[in-house]
Design a protein around this motif. Structure first.
Motif, PDB file in Angstrom:
ATOM      1  N   GLY A  46       9.755   0.065 -13.926  1.00 48.27           N
ATOM      2  CA  GLY A  46       8.428  -0.002 -14.507  1.00 48.27           C
ATOM      3  C   GLY A  46       7.462  -0.853 -13.705  1.00 48.27           C
ATOM      4  N   LEU A  47       7.609  -0.801 -12.400  1.00 49.62           N
ATOM      5  CA  LEU A  47       6.758  -1.574 -11.497  1.00 49.62           C
ATOM      6  C   LEU A  47       5.943  -0.634 -10.623  1.00 49.62           C
ATOM      7  CD1 LEU A  47       9.527  -4.065 -10.358  1.00 49.62           C
ATOM      8  CD2 LEU A  47       7.613  -4.617 -11.875  1.00 49.62           C
ATOM      9  N   ALA A  48       4.839  -1.140 -10.130  1.00 48.76           N
ATOM     10  CA  ALA A  48       4.038  -0.353  -9.187  1.00 48.76           C
ATOM     11  C   ALA A  48       4.820  -0.200  -7.883  1.00 48.76           C
ATOM     12  CB  ALA A  48       2.704  -1.051  -8.916  1.00 48.76           C
ATOM     13  N   ARG A  49       4.711   0.947  -7.272  1.00 49.44           N
ATOM     14  CA  ARG A  49       5.434   1.237  -6.035  1.00 49.44           C
ATOM     15  C   ARG A  49       5.213   0.170  -4.973  1.00 49.44           C
ATOM     16  NH1 ARG A  49       4.860   2.560  -1.347  1.00 49.44           N
ATOM     17  NH2 ARG A  49       4.093   4.212  -0.127  1.00 49.44           N
ATOM     18  N   GLU A  50       3.976  -0.268  -4.804  1.00 47.79           N
ATOM     19  CA  GLU A  50       3.637  -1.238  -3.770  1.00 47.79           C
ATOM     20  C   GLU A  50       4.345  -2.581  -3.976  1.00 47.79           C
ATOM     21  OE1 GLU A  50       0.967  -0.028  -5.900  1.00 47.79           O
ATOM     22  OE2 GLU A  50       1.058   1.780  -4.696  1.00 47.79           O
ATOM     23  N   THR A  51       4.673  -2.874  -5.206  1.00 45.70           N
ATOM     24  CA  THR A  51       5.288  -4.160  -5.530  1.00 45.70           C
ATOM     25  C   THR A  51       6.574  -4.377  -4.750  1.00 45.70           C
ATOM     26  OG1 THR A  51       4.339  -4.081  -7.742  1.00 45.70           O
ATOM     27  CG2 THR A  51       6.194  -5.563  -7.424  1.00 45.70           C
ATOM     28  N   LEU A  52       7.381  -3.360  -4.613  1.00 48.37           N
ATOM     29  CA  LEU A  52       8.674  -3.524  -3.955  1.00 48.37           C
ATOM     30  C   LEU A  52       8.590  -3.388  -2.438  1.00 48.37           C
ATOM     31  CD1 LEU A  52      11.096  -1.783  -6.459  1.00 48.37           C
ATOM     32  CD2 LEU A  52      10.272  -4.133  -6.409  1.00 48.37           C
ATOM     33  N   TYR A  53       7.449  -2.952  -1.935  1.00 54.14           N
ATOM     34  CA  TYR A  53       7.278  -2.825  -0.493  1.00 54.14           C
ATOM     35  C   TYR A  53       6.618  -4.048   0.132  1.00 54.14           C
ATOM     36  CZ  TYR A  53       8.872   1.971  -0.509  1.00 54.14           C
ATOM     37  OH  TYR A  53       9.655   3.103  -0.625  1.00 54.14           O
ATOM     38  N   ARG A  54       6.130  -4.951  -0.693  1.00 51.12           N
ATOM     39  CA  ARG A  54       5.500  -6.180  -0.199  1.00 51.12           C
ATOM     40  C   ARG A  54       6.391  -7.356  -0.562  1.00 51.12           C
ATOM     41  NH1 ARG A  54      -0.888  -5.502  -1.517  1.00 51.12           N
ATOM     42  NH2 ARG A  54      -1.171  -3.650  -0.233  1.00 51.12           N
ATOM     43  N   LEU A  55       6.860  -8.043   0.458  1.00 53.79           N
ATOM     44  CA  LEU A  55       7.828  -9.119   0.259  1.00 53.79           C
ATOM     45  C   LEU A  55       7.354 -10.151  -0.745  1.00 53.79           C
ATOM     46  CD1 LEU A  55      10.562 -10.291   1.006  1.00 53.79           C
ATOM     47  CD2 LEU A  55       9.435 -11.516   2.875  1.00 53.79           C
ATOM     48  N   GLU A  56       6.122 -10.618  -0.610  1.00 61.12           N
ATOM     49  CA  GLU A  56       5.647 -11.668  -1.516  1.00 61.12           C
ATOM     50  C   GLU A  56       5.582 -11.190  -2.961  1.00 61.12           C
ATOM     51  OE1 GLU A  56       2.042  -9.475  -0.024  1.00 61.12           O
ATOM     52  OE2 GLU A  56       3.774 -10.364   0.966  1.00 61.12           O
ATOM     53  N   ARG A  57       5.250  -9.925  -3.168  1.00 60.96           N
ATOM     54  CA  ARG A  57       5.203  -9.385  -4.537  1.00 60.96           C
ATOM     55  C   ARG A  57       6.603  -9.090  -5.068  1.00 60.96           C
ATOM     56  NH1 ARG A  57       0.679  -4.898  -5.196  1.00 60.96           N
ATOM     57  NH2 ARG A  57       1.327  -5.134  -7.358  1.00 60.96           N
ATOM     58  N   SER A  58       7.500  -8.618  -4.209  1.00 55.11           N
ATOM     59  CA  SER A  58       8.859  -8.298  -4.664  1.00 55.11           C
ATOM     60  C   SER A  58       9.622  -9.559  -5.045  1.00 55.11           C
ATOM     61  CB  SER A  58       9.620  -7.519  -3.597  1.00 55.11           C
ATOM     62  OG  SER A  58       9.919  -8.330  -2.485  1.00 55.11           O
ATOM     63  N   ARG A  59       9.207 -10.698  -4.527  1.00 49.58           N
ATOM     64  CA  ARG A  59       9.862 -11.964  -4.849  1.00 49.58           C
ATOM     65  C   ARG A  59       9.120 -12.742  -5.937  1.00 49.58           C
ATOM     66  NH1 ARG A  59      13.860 -13.262  -1.575  1.00 49.58           N
ATOM     67  NH2 ARG A  59      13.592 -15.518  -1.673  1.00 49.58           N
TER      68      ARG A  59
END
Length: 129
Positions: A46-59
């Motif tokens: 349930g996350l935006a796709r970009e969230t997991l492709y950007r290190l700072e957002r994925s963490r």
């Protein structure tokens, strides 16, 4: 040490197997472990796709909490589902009667992971759906 023990008790080794040395869930490891792309994993959590492709957002805290909730629930059902892949299939597709036929995935996306965990605890104690 206390945090690692809490995670171990709540989610078991499945969660720990996807954590990096800093205690963060490693997105690529989770995606690879379930045979998904990061885009598919983002959708499942349930996350935006970009969230997991950007290190700072994925963490980030929100992302890590959502992934942790998903993995905790999958971990709880892995044994009786027959494995982690089957547990993921249950998480994504099995309608839960107690929640009007909504899936665990839909509930987690709506911020109701605690309700799913309570439901699983109830079922583990021999309760009815």
């Amino acid at each position: 040490m206390v945090q690692a023990q809490k995670i171990h008790n709540d989610g078991g080794p499945l969660i720990l197997s996807y954590m990096d040395k800093g205690g963060k869930i490693a997105v690529q490891q989770v995606a690879d472990g379930f045979g998904m792309s990061k885009t598919q994993l983002a959708e499942t959590a349930g996350l935006a796709r970009e969230t997991l492709y950007r290190l700072e957002r994925s963490r980030g805290t929100r992302t890590q909490n959502r992934l942790r909730e998903m993995l905790e629930i999958i971990s709880r059902v892995t044994d009786w589902a027959g494995g982690k892949e089957q547990a993921m299939a249950w998480y994504r597709a099995q309608p839960l009667p107690a929640f009007g036929g909504r899936t665990a995935e839909a509930l987690v996306k709506d911020g109701k992971a605690a309700a799913v965990r309570d439901y699983l605890d109830h079922m583990a104690l021999g309760g009815f759906a």
